[in-house]
Design a protein around this motif. Structure first.
Motif, PDB file in Angstrom:
ATOM      1  N   ARG A 192      -6.607  38.227  -3.544  1.00 25.57           N
ATOM      2  CA  ARG A 192      -5.548  37.017  -2.986  1.00 25.57           C
ATOM      3  C   ARG A 192      -6.189  36.102  -2.230  1.00 25.57           C
ATOM      4  O   ARG A 192      -7.373  36.034  -1.931  1.00 25.57           O
ATOM      5  N   THR A 193      -5.341  35.127  -2.285  1.00 34.07           N
ATOM      6  CA  THR A 193      -5.832  33.896  -1.293  1.00 34.07           C
ATOM      7  C   THR A 193      -5.443  33.899  -0.040  1.00 34.07           C
ATOM      8  O   THR A 193      -4.290  34.064   0.212  1.00 34.07           O
ATOM      9  N   VAL A 194      -6.334  33.782   0.731  1.00 37.74           N
ATOM     10  CA  VAL A 194      -6.522  33.938   2.263  1.00 37.74           C
ATOM     11  C   VAL A 194      -7.099  32.985   2.999  1.00 37.74           C
ATOM     12  O   VAL A 194      -8.166  32.283   2.619  1.00 37.74           O
ATOM     13  N   GLN A 195      -6.774  32.568   4.393  1.00 39.34           N
ATOM     14  CA  GLN A 195      -7.442  31.816   5.354  1.00 39.34           C
ATOM     15  C   GLN A 195      -8.406  32.481   5.747  1.00 39.34           C
ATOM     16  O   GLN A 195      -8.273  33.609   6.323  1.00 39.34           O
ATOM     17  N   GLY A 196      -9.796  31.999   5.780  1.00 41.32           N
ATOM     18  CA  GLY A 196     -10.884  32.798   6.614  1.00 41.32           C
ATOM     19  C   GLY A 196     -12.214  32.105   6.404  1.00 41.32           C
ATOM     20  O   GLY A 196     -12.206  30.789   5.969  1.00 41.32           O
ATOM     21  N   VAL A 197     -13.253  32.539   6.807  1.00 42.60           N
ATOM     22  CA  VAL A 197     -14.436  32.145   6.963  1.00 42.60           C
ATOM     23  C   VAL A 197     -15.252  32.136   5.733  1.00 42.60           C
ATOM     24  O   VAL A 197     -14.921  33.195   4.894  1.00 42.60           O
ATOM     25  N   ILE A 198     -15.545  31.103   5.149  1.00 42.18           N
ATOM     26  CA  ILE A 198     -16.147  31.069   3.918  1.00 42.18           C
ATOM     27  C   ILE A 198     -17.887  31.153   4.022  1.00 42.18           C
ATOM     28  O   ILE A 198     -18.458  30.179   4.601  1.00 42.18           O
ATOM     29  N   ARG A 199     -18.372  32.254   3.683  1.00 39.13           N
ATOM     30  CA  ARG A 199     -19.774  32.490   3.825  1.00 39.13           C
ATOM     31  C   ARG A 199     -20.633  31.347   3.258  1.00 39.13           C
ATOM     32  O   ARG A 199     -20.661  31.268   1.955  1.00 39.13           O
ATOM     33  N   SER A 200     -21.191  30.605   4.325  1.00 42.47           N
ATOM     34  CA  SER A 200     -21.995  29.130   3.769  1.00 42.47           C
ATOM     35  C   SER A 200     -23.164  29.058   4.555  1.00 42.47           C
ATOM     36  O   SER A 200     -23.257  29.599   5.508  1.00 42.47           O
ATOM     37  N   THR A 201     -24.026  28.635   3.872  1.00 48.88           N
ATOM     38  CA  THR A 201     -25.596  28.415   4.382  1.00 48.88           C
ATOM     39  C   THR A 201     -25.647  26.981   4.261  1.00 48.88           C
ATOM     40  O   THR A 201     -25.488  26.421   3.110  1.00 48.88           O
ATOM     41  N   PHE A 202     -26.306  26.217   5.094  1.00 50.45           N
ATOM     42  CA  PHE A 202     -26.889  24.732   5.117  1.00 50.45           C
ATOM     43  C   PHE A 202     -28.182  24.659   5.353  1.00 50.45           C
ATOM     44  O   PHE A 202     -28.654  25.247   6.461  1.00 50.45           O
ATOM     45  N   LEU A 203     -29.061  24.025   4.686  1.00 43.81           N
ATOM     46  CA  LEU A 203     -30.382  23.293   5.441  1.00 43.81           C
ATOM     47  C   LEU A 203     -30.209  21.965   5.800  1.00 43.81           C
ATOM     48  O   LEU A 203     -29.628  21.024   5.184  1.00 43.81           O
ATOM     49  N   VAL A 204     -30.612  21.599   7.236  1.00 46.21           N
ATOM     50  CA  VAL A 204     -30.272  20.559   7.808  1.00 46.21           C
ATOM     51  C   VAL A 204     -31.788  19.970   8.172  1.00 46.21           C
ATOM     52  O   VAL A 204     -32.678  20.786   8.668  1.00 46.21           O
ATOM     53  N   PRO A 240     -34.978  17.304   9.691  1.00 49.61           N
ATOM     54  CA  PRO A 240     -35.277  16.801  11.257  1.00 49.61           C
ATOM     55  C   PRO A 240     -34.415  15.637  11.449  1.00 49.61           C
ATOM     56  O   PRO A 240     -34.162  15.337  12.617  1.00 49.61           O
ATOM     57  N   ASP A 241     -33.710  14.754  10.533  1.00 43.77           N
ATOM     58  CA  ASP A 241     -33.149  13.756  10.891  1.00 43.77           C
ATOM     59  C   ASP A 241     -31.545  14.063  11.032  1.00 43.77           C
ATOM     60  O   ASP A 241     -30.718  13.137  11.433  1.00 43.77           O
ATOM     61  N   GLY A 242     -31.141  15.353  10.986  1.00 41.38           N
ATOM     62  CA  GLY A 242     -29.873  15.684  11.173  1.00 41.38           C
ATOM     63  C   GLY A 242     -29.034  15.688  10.092  1.00 41.38           C
ATOM     64  O   GLY A 242     -27.726  15.729  10.060  1.00 41.38           O
ATOM     65  N   LYS A 243     -29.442  15.339   8.757  1.00 42.50           N
ATOM     66  CA  LYS A 243     -28.879  15.053   7.660  1.00 42.50           C
ATOM     67  C   LYS A 243     -28.922  16.620   6.821  1.00 42.50           C
ATOM     68  O   LYS A 243     -29.889  17.285   6.747  1.00 42.50           O
ATOM     69  N   ILE A 244     -27.578  16.897   5.979  1.00 46.02           N
ATOM     70  CA  ILE A 244     -27.780  18.173   5.260  1.00 46.02           C
ATOM     71  C   ILE A 244     -28.752  17.633   3.997  1.00 46.02           C
ATOM     72  O   ILE A 244     -28.435  16.806   3.383  1.00 46.02           O
ATOM     73  N   VAL A 245     -29.804  18.727   3.872  1.00 45.08           N
ATOM     74  CA  VAL A 245     -30.476  18.726   2.659  1.00 45.08           C
ATOM     75  C   VAL A 245     -30.019  19.662   1.701  1.00 45.08           C
ATOM     76  O   VAL A 245     -30.119  19.201   0.288  1.00 45.08           O
ATOM     77  N   LYS A 246     -29.382  20.860   2.071  1.00 42.01           N
ATOM     78  CA  LYS A 246     -28.574  21.640   1.095  1.00 42.01           C
ATOM     79  C   LYS A 246     -27.550  22.162   1.502  1.00 42.01           C
ATOM     80  O   LYS A 246     -27.738  22.678   2.647  1.00 42.01           O
ATOM     81  N   ALA A 247     -26.602  22.270   0.769  1.00 42.91           N
ATOM     82  CA  ALA A 247     -25.103  22.845   1.146  1.00 42.91           C
ATOM     83  C   ALA A 247     -24.713  23.946   0.136  1.00 42.91           C
ATOM     84  O   ALA A 247     -24.512  23.670  -1.116  1.00 42.91           O
ATOM     85  N   MET A 248     -24.738  25.404   0.648  1.00 39.57           N
ATOM     86  CA  MET A 248     -24.246  26.351  -0.233  1.00 39.57           C
ATOM     87  C   MET A 248     -22.799  27.028   0.098  1.00 39.57           C
ATOM     88  O   MET A 248     -23.137  27.650   1.442  1.00 39.57           O
ATOM     89  N   TYR A 249     -21.930  27.156  -0.658  1.00 44.57           N
ATOM     90  CA  TYR A 249     -20.819  27.751  -0.247  1.00 44.57           C
ATOM     91  C   TYR A 249     -20.504  29.087  -1.009  1.00 44.57           C
ATOM     92  O   TYR A 249     -20.907  29.025  -2.049  1.00 44.57           O
TER      93      TYR A 249
END
Length: 155
Positions: free
Chosen positions: A115-127, A129-138
């Motif tokens: 089913r399609t639902v609204q919710g938290v998408i388990r995700s991980t990010f590497l940020v 030292p400059d505050g920029k996204i290095v890797k985005a995993m959804y």
């Protein structure tokens, strides 16, 4: 559906309460590398497995220069109980409004048991030292995700 982040994007700023009610900001980590991960709910089987994997690999991540922050919509009291029960050794942050989850593309439509639902998408990010996204995993899996992350860490 919120926009998804990509490598090179500026990580959206936030200040959230930790499990003790103290404010923690992403800007507190400027100059350091950070793993920011979003999970649906404390004390559920998948989220417990994922949090314990981060706990058990925190020294390896630390040796690679990364700190860890976990974010969920849970209230600080629930996070405190979860952290104590599982002996978690990194900050868990509370986003009950889901504003930060949405800003990072970690809240929106997802598939749950067909089913399609609204919710938290388990995700991980590497940020970086400059505050920029290095890797985005959804849509990451709770089990085995940290091991995969460790294999893919930038040198």
């Amino acid at each position: 559906m919120s926009d998804r982040l990509s490598p090179g994007d500026q990580a959206p700023a936030f200040t959230l309460s930790d499990s003790e009610g103290k404010p923690v900001s992403l800007s507190d980590f400027l100059g350091k590398s950070v793993v920011v991960y979003f999970y649906p709910a404390a004390s559920t089987p998948g989220c417990t497995k994922q949090a314990c994997d981060f706990r058990d690999n925190l020294s390896v991540l630390g040796e690679s220069g990364f700190e860890v922050l976990g974010i969920s919509p849970d209230k600080p009291e629930k996070l405190a109980k979860f952290a104590a029960e599982e002996e978690l050794n990194f900050p868990l942050l509370s986003d009950p409004s889901r504003e930060v989850l949405t800003a990072w593309g970690a809240f929106g439509e997802k598939q749950n048991y067909g089913r399609t639902v609204q919710g938290v998408i388990r995700s991980t990010f590497l940020v970086g030292p400059d505050g920029k996204i290095v890797k985005a995993m959804y849509n990451v899996r709770a089990t085995g995700h940290v091991a995969k992350l460790l294999r893919e860490l930038p040198a």
